[in-house]
Design an enzyme around this catalytic site. Structure first.
Site, PDB file in Angstrom:
ATOM      1  N   LYS A 159     -30.239   5.663 -15.567  1.00 19.89           N
ATOM      2  CA  LYS A 159     -30.960   5.440 -14.459  1.00 19.89           C
ATOM      3  C   LYS A 159     -30.883   6.658 -13.572  1.00 19.89           C
ATOM      4  CE  LYS A 159     -26.500   3.713 -12.646  1.00 19.89           C
ATOM      5  NZ  LYS A 159     -25.403   2.772 -13.311  1.00 19.89           N
ATOM      6  N   ARG A 168     -21.794  -7.390  -5.721  1.00 22.82           N
ATOM      7  CA  ARG A 168     -23.278  -6.663  -5.559  1.00 22.82           C
ATOM      8  C   ARG A 168     -24.257  -7.711  -6.061  1.00 22.82           C
ATOM      9  NH1 ARG A 168     -23.430  -0.742  -8.068  1.00 22.82           N
ATOM     10  NH2 ARG A 168     -23.763  -1.957 -10.240  1.00 22.82           N
ATOM     11  N   HIS A 188     -20.088  -6.431 -13.965  1.00 21.12           N
ATOM     12  CA  HIS A 188     -19.873  -5.110 -13.697  1.00 21.12           C
ATOM     13  C   HIS A 188     -18.685  -4.983 -13.050  1.00 21.12           C
ATOM     14  CE1 HIS A 188     -20.949  -0.864 -13.409  1.00 21.12           C
ATOM     15  NE2 HIS A 188     -21.129  -0.997 -12.163  1.00 21.12           N
ATOM     16  N   ARG A 208     -21.731  -0.030 -21.660  1.00 17.11           N
ATOM     17  CA  ARG A 208     -22.864   0.424 -20.865  1.00 17.11           C
ATOM     18  C   ARG A 208     -21.898   1.829 -20.459  1.00 17.11           C
ATOM     19  NH1 ARG A 208     -22.434  -4.431 -18.441  1.00 17.11           N
ATOM     20  NH2 ARG A 208     -21.560  -3.468 -16.740  1.00 17.11           N
ATOM     21  N   TYR A 219     -26.160  29.234   9.957  1.00 14.61           N
ATOM     22  CA  TYR A 219     -26.123  28.424  11.264  1.00 14.61           C
ATOM     23  C   TYR A 219     -24.803  27.888  11.951  1.00 14.61           C
ATOM     24  CZ  TYR A 219     -30.999  27.470   9.668  1.00 14.61           C
ATOM     25  OH  TYR A 219     -32.406  27.544   9.473  1.00 14.61           O
ATOM     26  N   CYS A 256     -27.361  25.998   3.741  1.00 16.91           N
ATOM     27  CA  CYS A 256     -28.714  25.590   4.772  1.00 16.91           C
ATOM     28  C   CYS A 256     -29.618  25.097   3.631  1.00 16.91           C
ATOM     29  CB  CYS A 256     -29.646  27.031   4.721  1.00 16.91           C
ATOM     30  SG  CYS A 256     -28.436  28.373   5.703  1.00 16.91           S
ATOM     31  N   MET A 257     -30.863  24.548   4.100  1.00 20.56           N
ATOM     32  CA  MET A 257     -31.758  23.802   3.329  1.00 20.56           C
ATOM     33  C   MET A 257     -32.112  24.433   2.083  1.00 20.56           C
ATOM     34  SD  MET A 257     -35.211  21.948   4.367  1.00 20.56           S
ATOM     35  CE  MET A 257     -34.727  21.250   5.715  1.00 20.56           C
ATOM     36  N   ASP A 258     -32.225  25.585   1.784  1.00 18.42           N
ATOM     37  CA  ASP A 258     -32.888  26.381   0.711  1.00 18.42           C
ATOM     38  C   ASP A 258     -31.942  27.655   0.379  1.00 18.42           C
ATOM     39  OD1 ASP A 258     -35.188  24.816   1.286  1.00 18.42           O
ATOM     40  OD2 ASP A 258     -35.684  26.368   2.757  1.00 18.42           O
TER      41      ASP A 258
HETATM   42  C1  LIG Z   1     -24.623   2.951 -13.887  1.00 20.07           C
HETATM   43  C2  LIG Z   1     -24.063   1.553 -14.406  1.00 20.07           C
HETATM   44  C3  LIG Z   1     -23.212   1.655 -15.597  1.00 20.07           C
HETATM   45  C4  LIG Z   1     -22.681   3.109 -15.953  1.00 20.07           C
HETATM   46  O1  LIG Z   1     -21.446   3.270 -15.416  1.00 20.07           O
HETATM   47  P1  LIG Z   1     -20.561   4.760 -15.651  1.00 20.07           P
HETATM   48  O2  LIG Z   1     -19.246   4.695 -14.697  1.00 20.07           O
HETATM   49  O3  LIG Z   1     -21.368   5.905 -15.265  1.00 20.07           O
HETATM   50  O4  LIG Z   1     -20.363   4.733 -16.997  1.00 20.07           O
HETATM   51  C5  LIG Z   1     -22.877   0.678 -16.260  1.00 20.07           C
HETATM   52  N1  LIG Z   1     -23.152  -0.626 -15.755  1.00 20.07           N
HETATM   53  C6  LIG Z   1     -23.914  -0.676 -14.554  1.00 20.07           C
HETATM   54  C7  LIG Z   1     -24.492  -2.106 -14.384  1.00 20.07           C
HETATM   55  C8  LIG Z   1     -24.298   0.448 -14.183  1.00 20.07           C
HETATM   56  O5  LIG Z   1     -25.483   0.307 -12.748  1.00 20.07           O
END
Ligand SMILES: *Cc1c(COP(=O)(O)O)cnc(C)c1O
Length: 410
Positions: free
Chosen positions: A39, A134, A164, A220, A264, A311-313
């Site tokens: 993602k 969540r 999760h 995951r 700045y 700074c920004m850039d």
């Molecule tokens: C991003 C994500 C992961 C991966 O997590 P890591 O800590 O980067 O291994 C696993 N499960 C879900 C639902 C996530 O959103």
């Protein structure tokens, strides 16, 4: 050909990503499927190149945040299974079904019944909230009711149930253990209700690699694949290495007298006569403003601090104590120290048509002389490696170390 009129770029080492995935895959054994979280543009590395590397590493699936992200991977013809981890709407479910993308659902039975008819069978993973607070169904009873609604529809296929973990990277495992206990209770209730679930998954990188009994049928993996430990204070006992390395090239070196100020707000006042170099990278590139007067970079293999506000850039660094620093020398913002062959304006001198290839080839030939640790920079910025990686903005050109057939790991 990638044009580079401002020398601010990242090198993304795809063979390294593939070998990190292969290393994790070996540690997990053959019975656990690996989904790599890709993602947010593959944690900033570039989603489509990440998808290619992950196949070489032997992963089975990719996790995306939205249907939009999954469609980008599908269009690139990735052979991997795709799962959208975030919440979707009805249009998203239809689009996912047409593109053979699995989705996460956690609505009530009525919400499942009210989904439009899918043009093709839609693979569904149900999510259970066991303590992340969540997304997900809240109880075993809710899970059973929704699972029955999914099973009742001919156009939906129940493929997975997952949760999760909120704190699998905490050495005190009590919170995560409580979550696993709630998952186990819900799975037992599902079995009692006669509902079969082919794939159960619970673990992120931390759950999978710190707790071998939380792997179920799939894990995951996110941050571990990109070479970092989920908790910088708790190193993973695996030879994972950073995949992305961030560089820029000095555009000016000035001598300041004691008492003169930088950037700045004039927050930095030169305590002595000093040499200050300007670097064309800033918070719009993903280098956090919170690193003002605190960031650490490297020039010619020597660590030097950021002075004044980012700074920004652009930002400024103190190069007083590094011999012979000049315009055209390369600054490492994080990752492996830049090869010495890049200094002295050699990147600029290189012919435009050959520049990308030359950068990648010289990067690959460089010994690991040292690195600016992203975990350390993240700590200085008051954040974690994850946020700095996905903050590297589209303005930063990515050069990819190519995957070669000989380096196939699966
Ligand atoms: C991003 C994500 C992961 C991966 O997590 P890591 O800590 O980067 O291994 C696993 N499960 C879900 C639902 C996530 O959103």
């Amino acid at each position: 050909m990638i044009k580079l009129y401002r020398y601010t770029f990242a090198v993304v080492d795809l063979p390294r990503l593939a070998s990190n995935v292969a290393t994790i895959r070996d540690a997990l054994g053959p019975d656990v499927a690996v989904l790599v979280a890709a993602k947010a543009n593959g944690y900033g590395h570039g989603a489509v190149p990440v998808a290619r590397a992950v196949v070489h590493g032997g992963a089975e699936a990719l996790g995306l945040a939205s249907v939009e992200e999954a469609l980008e991977i599908r269009r690139a013809k990735s052979p991997l299974s795709l799962l959208v981890l975030g919440a979707i709407n009805a249009d998203g479910a239809v689009a996912a079904s047409m593109a053979d993308i699995a989705v996460t659902l956690s609505g009530s039975p009525e919400e499942i019944e009210n989904l439009p008819t899918m043009p093709k069978p839609l693979a569904v993973h149900l999510k259970l909230d066991t303590g992340m607070g969540r997304l997900g169904l809240r109880t075993a009873e809710e899970l059973i009711a929704t699972a029955k609604a999914v099973v009742a529809r001919p156009d939906l296929r129940l493929v997975g149930v997952y949760t999760h973990l909120a704190s699998a990277d905490d050495p005190d495992g009590r919170h995560a253990q409580g979550q696993i206990a709630r998952l186990e209770h819900a799975l037992a209730s599902l079995t009692e209700a006669g509902i079969q679930v082919p794939i159960v998954h619970a673990s992120n990188t931390a759950g999978a690699l710190y707790h071998s009994d939380w792997r179920y049928q799939m894990v995951r993996i996110g941050i571990g694949a990109y070479g970092y430990s989920p908790n910088s204070e708790w190193p993973l006992q695996l030879p994972l290495r950073p995949v992305m390395h961030l560089y820029s090239v000095i555009t000016r070196v000035a001598t300041l007298d004691a008492g003169e100020t930088v950037s700045y707000g004039a927050t930095f006042v030169a305590p002595r006569r000093m040499r200050v170099a300007t670097v064309p990278i800033g918070y719009a590139d993903g280098y956090f403003r919170s690193l003002s007067n605190s960031g650490i970079t490297a020039v010619k293999g020597v660590e030097v601090p950021v002075v004044g506000r980012v700074c920004m850039d652009q930002l400024m660094i103190d190069v007083t104590d590094v011999e012979g620093v000049d315009v055209g020398d390369v600054v490492t913002l994080f990752g492996r120290y830049s090869p010495s062959s890049w200094d002295g304006g050699n990147i600029a001198k290189c012919k435009e048509a050959q520049r990308a290839e030359w950068i990648v080839q010289t990067f690959c030939r460089t010994d690991r002389i040292g690195e600016v640790s992203l975990d350390r920079v993240a700590k200085l910025a008051g954040t974690i490696s994850y946020e700095l990686l996905c903050a590297v903005s589209p303005r930063v050109v990515r050069f990819y170390v190519p995957l070669t057939p000989e380096r196939r790991f699966s």
